[in-house]
Scaffold this motif. Structure first.
Motif, short mmCIF file in Angstrom:
data_model
loop_
_atom_site.label_atom_id
_atom_site.label_comp_id
_atom_site.label_asym_id
_atom_site.label_seq_id
_atom_site.Cartn_x
_atom_site.Cartn_y
_atom_site.Cartn_z
N ALA A 96 0.87 -1.16 0.00
CA ALA A 96 0.00 0.00 0.00
C ALA A 96 0.91 1.21 0.00
CB ALA A 96 -0.91 0.01 1.22
N THR A 98 1.13 5.51 0.56
CA THR A 98 0.57 6.81 0.89
C THR A 98 1.53 7.84 0.31
OG1 THR A 98 -0.47 5.98 2.89
CG2 THR A 98 -0.12 8.33 2.74
N SER A 103 -3.77 11.29 -1.12
CA SER A 103 -4.43 10.54 -2.18
C SER A 103 -5.84 10.19 -1.75
CB SER A 103 -3.61 9.30 -2.53
OG SER A 103 -3.09 8.73 -1.37
N LEU A 117 -12.53 2.47 -1.03
CA LEU A 117 -11.33 1.64 -1.19
C LEU A 117 -11.58 0.21 -0.72
CD1 LEU A 117 -8.77 4.35 -0.10
CD2 LEU A 117 -8.99 3.34 -2.38
N ASP A 161 -5.23 9.26 5.28
CA ASP A 161 -4.46 8.78 4.14
C ASP A 161 -3.73 7.48 4.50
OD1 ASP A 161 -3.71 9.01 1.56
OD2 ASP A 161 -2.40 10.74 1.81
N SER A 165 -4.40 3.20 3.53
CA SER A 165 -3.41 2.22 3.08
C SER A 165 -3.51 0.91 3.86
CB SER A 165 -2.00 2.79 3.26
OG SER A 165 -1.79 3.85 2.37
N ARG B 107 -3.05 6.38 -5.84
CA ARG B 107 -3.64 5.37 -4.96
C ARG B 107 -4.34 4.29 -5.78
NH1 ARG B 107 -3.52 4.34 0.18
NH2 ARG B 107 -3.79 6.48 0.82
N SER B 110 -2.00 1.97 -7.51
CA SER B 110 -1.24 1.03 -6.68
C SER B 110 -2.15 -0.06 -6.11
CB SER B 110 -0.51 1.79 -5.56
OG SER B 110 -1.42 2.27 -4.61
#
Lengths: 337, 268
Positions: A96, A98, A103, A117, A161, A165, B107, B110
């Motif tokens: 992951a 950041t 982001s 996400l 953020d 992740s 983001r 990835s």
């Protein structure tokens, strides 16, 4: 909580576990500029590894390559056992990142960002919401769950953020300058969070231009400048490599400070620098013996000393010794390590 | 500080089963819907511009152009639908440019997801915009006296065609959005390119009065072909040839620019 000394894992044998990241000869050019110019990197599993360097050194490019965001021009790397070039999708399942700039979707709420996400990772309906809420609680953001991210403070944004992740606990977490632009309190909070993550077994690769940050957090540090790795080791090793330390001297008669500087430079073969107040000299001393002899020479010339001390070099001084330029912290009072 | 201890309590989870490409795309579509909820301002532009154009052309120019405002409306309404869809395509590109500037796409890139999913989401947002704007214009038109002679089926067919047109045009702005970092430049550049296409077409006037050289362009302008097909679909009397001609541009744009998009997106 442990605020000053690096994690205990520091001295664990590095060859005992396979590496989380292993890179050989990574190169990336943008036009004529070789942003990353042949870097090798081995990051053992479970540690915090810092890539330290000034602006434009190539830190971000290096990290983006390892996170599959930028394709290397040459070299090879594996991340959590997956080959970067041939299996980028597999790498993405294990990492992951950041980035330096938040982001996040500023228009959405904190919770919606995390749910979005979580769904992309494959959590469905209720499971996605539950994961988002767990993360909001863990990162102390529950109170702001339904606020749009554009109304978050810098520190809250960073926390969200990083939370973003951790939807699925990654093998490697990349953090690009995690505390740049944060106030000292928020910075300490993020540090604590990073330590907490490392304690839970996540390998963390972070870039920073703050020498203090690398010293505080990282078990190992790679110093990068102009796209090349110029040193690597524990913060203690880096300091030791620079010499036994710095000699700090103050003369009783300030008028003789220049004279003293001349003698010390001649004896020790390094440049002496004056403290900002101008009353003290600092100079790199090879060994304690060299420092003693230099002091004796001063006394021999009849220069009376009001104070002297010997100290381990700070990473600032290490960076100066390695690159010939002061580190990013050089001008800051709080930078004393 | 409490973060560390709370962090320890965070349950560890393993990765759930890999979601399908469609599921990824739908999540991005959901994001587009949330944008409407949180940024209702964007609806203002979307709604006001076509209303203004419809009223302006019908009542100010309509009489002079077609004898009476109501006659003109009958001619103009299908055209303003095409114009609106073509202009609205710019929003995706601007949104994309904004996202890229903020690192949000880093983001997404990835993550182990279908690489085109974020773009599919933009398209969902576009389609919603086209449907909203189209419905508003049609409603105003009906209130002002527009009569779609081909009836409900004609309207549904015309809207399907509009979505296809918007989908094709959208790729232009997605590519611009990937290439240009400032959202306003995407808009300016987009409109510079679109204005001649929209105005040098048969949307506003019958090209019979235009000089030959301009008419030669207007007749093959894809926007004219799209407008003719929409007129035919809504007013009746469409033929298959018109529909095929109108779809050439969207199909070609998609075939060329979708792979370009993927290449631009993955190359960096």
């Amino acid at each position: 909580m442990n605020d000053t000394s690096p994690p205990v894992k520091l001295n664990a044998p590095l060859d005992a576990s396979p590496n989380a990241i292993s890179a050989r000869g990574l190169v990336k050019s943008f036009g004529d500029v070789r942003a990353v110019d042949g870097i090798d990197l081995d990051v053992p599993r479970g540690i915090i590894f810092a890539v330290l360097g000034p602006n434009g050194a190539g830190k971000t490019t290096l990290m983006r390559m390892l996170a599959t965001l930028t394709r290397p021009d040459a070299g090879s790397a594996s991340v959590m056992g997956h080959d970067l070039m041939t299996a980028p999708h597999a790498v993405r399942t294990a990492i992951a990142m950041t980035g330096q700039f938040a982001s996040l979707d500023e228009d959405l709420t904190g919770r919606e960002n995390l749910v979005l996400l979580a769904r992309l990772w494959g959590f469905r309906g209720r499971a996605a919401k539950a994961r988002a809420d767990d993360l909001l609680t863990a990162f102390d953001l529950s109170h702001a769950a339904t606020k749009q991210v554009k109304d978050y403070s810098g520190g809250m944004r960073r926390r969200l953020d990083i939370a973003a992740s951790l939807i699925v606990t990654p093998g490697v977490l990349f953090l690009d300058e995690p505390t740049t632009g944060l106030d000292p309190k928020a910075r300490k909070d993020v540090w604590a969070m990073i330590r907490g993550l490392a304690d839970s077994g996540v390998t963390i690769l972070l870039t920073t231009q703050y020498l203090e940050e690398a010293d505080q957090l990282a078990a190992r540090i790679a110093v990068i400048d102009h796209g090349k790795k110029i040193a690597e080791g524990t913060s203690r090793e880096l300091k030791a490599a620079t010499g036994s330390g710095f000699l700090h001297v103050a003369t009783a008669d300030p008028a003789r400070l220049d004279e003293a500087a001349g003698i010390l430079e001649q004896r020790l073969g390094h440049r002496a620098s004056r403290s900002t107040e101008g009353a003290e000299l600092s100079i790199l001393a090879g060994t304690a013996k060299d420092a003693n002899e230099a002091l004796a020479a001063l006394v021999g010339q009849g220069i009376e000393l009001s104070d002297f001390s010997m100290g381990q070099p700070s990473l600032d001084e290490v960076f100066f010794a390695l690159t010939g330029q002061p580190g990013a912290d050089a001008g800051r009072k709080e930078a004393t390590l | 500080m409490s973060d560390t201890s709370q962090l320890q309590k965070l349950p560890k989870v393993t990765r759930p089963a890999t979601p399908s490409a469609l599921s990824n795309a739908l999540v991005f579509g959901w994001r587009a819907v949330l944008k409407f909820k949180h940024v209702p301002e964007q609806l203002f532009d979307l709604v006001m511009t076509p209303i203004m154009f419809t009223l302006l052309f019908t009542f100010v120019f309509g009489g002079a152009l077609a004898g009476s405002p109501s006659d003109y409306l009958q001619f103009f309404l299908p055209g303003i639908l095409v114009q609106t869809v073509v202009f609205n395509a710019v929003y995706s590109g601007m949104g994309l440019s904004t996202d890229l500037g903020k690192g949000l796409f880093d983001r997404f890139r990835s993550l182990p997801i279908w690489p085109l999913a974020p773009f599919a989401g933009l398209m969902v947002g576009d389609i919603l915009r086209h449907l909203i704007a189209g419905t508003i214009i049609l409603t105003i038109g009906l209130i002002l006296g527009y009569r779609p002679e081909a009836g409900l089926f004609g309207i549904i067919a015309a809207f399907a065609m509009l979505i296809a047109i918007g989908f094709g045009m959208g790729w232009i702005f997605i590519v611009l959005g990937l290439l240009i970092r400032t959202p306003t430049t995407v808009m300016t550049l987009g409109f510079t390119f679109l204005f001649p296409l929209v105005f040098a077409s048969n949307i506003m006037v019958d090209p019979a009065t235009m000089p030959d050289w301009l008419r030669a362009f207007v007749d093959v302008n894809p926007v004219s072909l799209m407008t003719s097909a929409i007129r035919g679909l809504m007013g009746g009397g469409v033929n298959l040839g018109e529909v095929v001609l109108a779809l050439i541009a969207p199909v070609v744009l998609t075939a060329v620019l979708a792979p370009t998009t993927l290449w631009l997106y993955l190359r960096r």
